[in-house]
Design a protein around this motif. Sequence first.
Motif, PDB file in Angstrom:
ATOM      1  N   VAL A 261     -25.778   7.824  -0.802  1.00 35.64           N
ATOM      2  CA  VAL A 261     -24.772   7.287  -1.769  1.00 35.64           C
ATOM      3  C   VAL A 261     -23.980   6.020  -1.039  1.00 35.64           C
ATOM      4  CG1 VAL A 261     -22.768   7.954  -3.339  1.00 35.64           C
ATOM      5  CG2 VAL A 261     -24.779   9.318  -3.325  1.00 35.64           C
ATOM      6  N   VAL A 262     -23.273   6.209  -0.145  1.00 32.01           N
ATOM      7  CA  VAL A 262     -22.597   5.406   0.780  1.00 32.01           C
ATOM      8  C   VAL A 262     -23.296   4.148   1.065  1.00 32.01           C
ATOM      9  CG1 VAL A 262     -21.127   5.105   2.941  1.00 32.01           C
ATOM     10  CG2 VAL A 262     -21.398   7.288   1.813  1.00 32.01           C
ATOM     11  N   LEU A 263     -24.770   4.113   1.427  1.00 32.60           N
ATOM     12  CA  LEU A 263     -25.569   3.198   1.601  1.00 32.60           C
ATOM     13  C   LEU A 263     -25.762   2.275   0.404  1.00 32.60           C
ATOM     14  CD1 LEU A 263     -28.215   4.666   4.082  1.00 32.60           C
ATOM     15  CD2 LEU A 263     -26.421   3.030   4.841  1.00 32.60           C
ATOM     16  N   ALA A 264     -25.916   2.934  -0.636  1.00 35.44           N
ATOM     17  CA  ALA A 264     -26.303   2.453  -2.010  1.00 35.44           C
ATOM     18  C   ALA A 264     -25.088   1.539  -2.702  1.00 35.44           C
ATOM     19  CB  ALA A 264     -26.904   3.154  -2.693  1.00 35.44           C
ATOM     20  N   ALA A 265     -23.818   2.101  -2.159  1.00 30.83           N
ATOM     21  CA  ALA A 265     -22.572   1.572  -2.610  1.00 30.83           C
ATOM     22  C   ALA A 265     -21.943   0.474  -1.916  1.00 30.83           C
ATOM     23  CB  ALA A 265     -21.601   2.615  -2.791  1.00 30.83           C
ATOM     24  N   THR A 266     -22.485   0.234  -0.778  1.00 30.82           N
ATOM     25  CA  THR A 266     -21.847  -0.628   0.477  1.00 30.82           C
ATOM     26  C   THR A 266     -22.809  -1.972   0.755  1.00 30.82           C
ATOM     27  OG1 THR A 266     -20.797   1.240   1.271  1.00 30.82           O
ATOM     28  CG2 THR A 266     -20.658  -0.872   2.556  1.00 30.82           C
ATOM     29  N   ARG A 267     -22.497  -3.054   0.609  1.00 31.69           N
ATOM     30  CA  ARG A 267     -23.275  -4.258   0.836  1.00 31.69           C
ATOM     31  C   ARG A 267     -23.652  -4.266   2.231  1.00 31.69           C
ATOM     32  NH1 ARG A 267     -22.419  -9.781   1.257  1.00 31.69           N
ATOM     33  NH2 ARG A 267     -20.182  -9.466   0.793  1.00 31.69           N
ATOM     34  N   ARG A 268     -22.550  -3.894   3.221  1.00 37.56           N
ATOM     35  CA  ARG A 268     -22.882  -4.255   4.756  1.00 37.56           C
ATOM     36  C   ARG A 268     -23.260  -2.913   5.350  1.00 37.56           C
ATOM     37  NH1 ARG A 268     -18.630  -7.344   2.895  1.00 37.56           N
ATOM     38  NH2 ARG A 268     -18.449  -9.520   3.199  1.00 37.56           N
ATOM     39  N   HIS A 269     -24.235  -3.205   6.264  1.00 33.33           N
ATOM     40  CA  HIS A 269     -24.556  -2.016   6.856  1.00 33.33           C
ATOM     41  C   HIS A 269     -24.868  -2.261   8.331  1.00 33.33           C
ATOM     42  CE1 HIS A 269     -27.087  -0.481   3.194  1.00 33.33           C
ATOM     43  NE2 HIS A 269     -25.770  -0.495   2.968  1.00 33.33           N
ATOM     44  N   THR A 270     -24.402  -1.309   9.232  1.00 40.41           N
ATOM     45  CA  THR A 270     -24.245  -1.591  10.687  1.00 40.41           C
ATOM     46  C   THR A 270     -25.267  -0.530  11.314  1.00 40.41           C
ATOM     47  OG1 THR A 270     -22.999  -1.993  12.631  1.00 40.41           O
ATOM     48  CG2 THR A 270     -22.027  -0.563  11.158  1.00 40.41           C
ATOM     49  N   ALA A 271     -25.415  -0.521  12.650  1.00 34.81           N
ATOM     50  CA  ALA A 271     -26.169   0.484  13.212  1.00 34.81           C
ATOM     51  C   ALA A 271     -25.406   1.811  13.255  1.00 34.81           C
ATOM     52  CB  ALA A 271     -26.386   0.056  14.812  1.00 34.81           C
ATOM     53  N   SER A 272     -26.109   2.913  13.658  1.00 34.95           N
ATOM     54  CA  SER A 272     -25.529   4.163  13.570  1.00 34.95           C
ATOM     55  C   SER A 272     -24.371   4.394  14.575  1.00 34.95           C
ATOM     56  CB  SER A 272     -26.769   5.296  13.804  1.00 34.95           C
ATOM     57  OG  SER A 272     -27.112   5.325  15.209  1.00 34.95           O
ATOM     58  N   ASN A 273     -23.863   5.561  14.242  1.00 38.56           N
ATOM     59  CA  ASN A 273     -22.666   5.818  15.368  1.00 38.56           C
ATOM     60  C   ASN A 273     -23.277   6.083  16.740  1.00 38.56           C
ATOM     61  OD1 ASN A 273     -24.257   8.335  14.321  1.00 38.56           O
ATOM     62  ND2 ASN A 273     -22.464   9.698  14.747  1.00 38.56           N
ATOM     63  N   GLU A 274     -24.678   6.686  16.750  1.00 31.86           N
ATOM     64  CA  GLU A 274     -25.171   6.985  18.285  1.00 31.86           C
ATOM     65  C   GLU A 274     -25.594   5.368  18.825  1.00 31.86           C
ATOM     66  OE1 GLU A 274     -25.847   9.624  19.708  1.00 31.86           O
ATOM     67  OE2 GLU A 274     -24.457  10.512  18.361  1.00 31.86           O
ATOM     68  N   GLU A 275     -25.443   4.426  17.979  1.00 31.27           N
ATOM     69  CA  GLU A 275     -25.963   3.095  18.590  1.00 31.27           C
ATOM     70  C   GLU A 275     -24.782   2.070  18.382  1.00 31.27           C
ATOM     71  OE1 GLU A 275     -30.430   2.718  16.900  1.00 31.27           O
ATOM     72  OE2 GLU A 275     -29.082   2.626  15.204  1.00 31.27           O
ATOM     73  N   ASP A 276     -23.404   2.521  18.434  1.00 34.20           N
ATOM     74  CA  ASP A 276     -22.253   1.890  18.605  1.00 34.20           C
ATOM     75  C   ASP A 276     -22.259   0.698  17.395  1.00 34.20           C
ATOM     76  OD1 ASP A 276     -21.258   3.070  21.015  1.00 34.20           O
ATOM     77  OD2 ASP A 276     -23.020   1.752  22.123  1.00 34.20           O
ATOM     78  N   GLY A 277     -22.558   1.331  16.334  1.00 35.27           N
ATOM     79  CA  GLY A 277     -22.334   0.375  14.966  1.00 35.27           C
ATOM     80  C   GLY A 277     -20.998  -0.231  14.636  1.00 35.27           C
ATOM     81  N   VAL A 278     -19.941   0.651  14.894  1.00 35.71           N
ATOM     82  CA  VAL A 278     -18.560  -0.130  14.642  1.00 35.71           C
ATOM     83  C   VAL A 278     -18.126  -1.005  15.954  1.00 35.71           C
ATOM     84  CG1 VAL A 278     -15.967   0.516  14.994  1.00 35.71           C
ATOM     85  CG2 VAL A 278     -17.891   2.037  13.735  1.00 35.71           C
ATOM     86  N   ALA A 279     -18.544  -0.663  17.127  1.00 35.64           N
ATOM     87  CA  ALA A 279     -18.473  -1.794  18.123  1.00 35.64           C
ATOM     88  C   ALA A 279     -19.127  -2.844  17.951  1.00 35.64           C
ATOM     89  CB  ALA A 279     -18.568  -1.022  19.460  1.00 35.64           C
ATOM     90  N   ARG A 280     -20.305  -2.912  17.377  1.00 32.71           N
ATOM     91  CA  ARG A 280     -21.259  -4.149  17.303  1.00 32.71           C
ATOM     92  C   ARG A 280     -20.292  -4.984  16.378  1.00 32.71           C
ATOM     93  NH1 ARG A 280     -27.598  -2.678  17.442  1.00 32.71           N
ATOM     94  NH2 ARG A 280     -27.521  -1.175  18.849  1.00 32.71           N
ATOM     95  N   VAL A 281     -19.816  -4.456  15.084  1.00 32.37           N
ATOM     96  CA  VAL A 281     -19.309  -5.337  14.249  1.00 32.37           C
ATOM     97  C   VAL A 281     -18.059  -5.976  14.791  1.00 32.37           C
ATOM     98  CG1 VAL A 281     -18.247  -5.330  12.057  1.00 32.37           C
ATOM     99  CG2 VAL A 281     -20.288  -4.190  12.245  1.00 32.37           C
ATOM    100  N   ILE A 282     -17.065  -5.088  15.678  1.00 39.37           N
ATOM    101  CA  ILE A 282     -15.894  -5.680  16.204  1.00 39.37           C
ATOM    102  C   ILE A 282     -16.277  -6.729  17.050  1.00 39.37           C
ATOM    103  CG2 ILE A 282     -14.003  -5.099  17.450  1.00 39.37           C
ATOM    104  CD1 ILE A 282     -13.931  -2.216  16.398  1.00 39.37           C
ATOM    105  N   GLU A 283     -17.256  -6.386  17.985  1.00 44.50           N
ATOM    106  CA  GLU A 283     -17.449  -7.757  18.912  1.00 44.50           C
ATOM    107  C   GLU A 283     -17.856  -9.083  18.314  1.00 44.50           C
ATOM    108  OE1 GLU A 283     -19.610  -4.465  21.967  1.00 44.50           O
ATOM    109  OE2 GLU A 283     -20.630  -5.713  20.809  1.00 44.50           O
TER     110      GLU A 283
END
Length: 289
Positions: A261-283
């Motif tokens: 439901v979250v993936l369908a409702a959100t246009r921007r997707h990043t990597a998973s939490n195991e793949e440092d998705g938040v850090a990748r976007v911040i960088e």
Amino acid sequence: MSPELPRTPPSPRPGPPPRPRLIATDLDGTLLRRDGTVSPRTVAALAAAEEAGIAVVFVTGRPVRWMDAVSAHVHGHGMAICDNGAALVDLRDGGQRLVEARELPRPNALAAVRALRLAAPGVSFAVERTLGVHHEPRYPPMLRDPVTEVASVEKLLGPPPAYADEPVLKLLAFHPELDPDAFLALGREVAGEYGEFTRSSPTALLEVSGPGVSKASTLARRCRLLGISREEVVAFGDMPNDLEMLHWAGTAWAMGNSHPVVLAATRRHTASNEEDGVARVIERMLAGT
């Protein structure tokens, strides 16, 4: 010859979004890895954001006492929104000081209990207060928490002086058999008028906050105090309890491991939490790419 009509000036091209001033990030399934730790890459990204003048606010369904996972990474700002928006907490200097509590009124909690008991036989309850959690005998054991009282939820929600100085932050409702999303839909249908229903667990565990209390509403209140507009907020999340925050923020990112439901409702997707998705976007954000 008919006179030439005046030309309509072209619409100005939309400019770039405002420079982010605040990062709002969920914890479990988003910033934290499966083992509950913060990766070195994510620690470095949060520190770089702070160095660039971008505030970081942790926004979580966790209770205040579970914030030890990130207390070493607050970098001086130290603010967290806990219990799905019911608690604003100052984590500076290694503390866990409650700044504001947005409680679930006792009559609302009891009304929700009655409605859920009728609609979902077999449901059991726990009560999350500012200083701890209490639950019914059939509720799954709270492995992380010392429980101060085990009793019927009606007793746990008893009138003052019982727990007079501990507001109710959340009512938790667990069902051992129902599908988690179906249970959420049922809860909203039969008791949604009494509070805000959401879920963040993979099990059929509902989290009920006071009317109007959510991650989004408490984050919006905090941003107003700081003079930060929603367009200046970047938010990260992965579960249904993040949806309102992701809708509210000017820029929203769903984790690669998010609920469908979250993936369908959100246009921007990043990597998973195991793949440092938040850090990748911040960088990328700090690099201007």
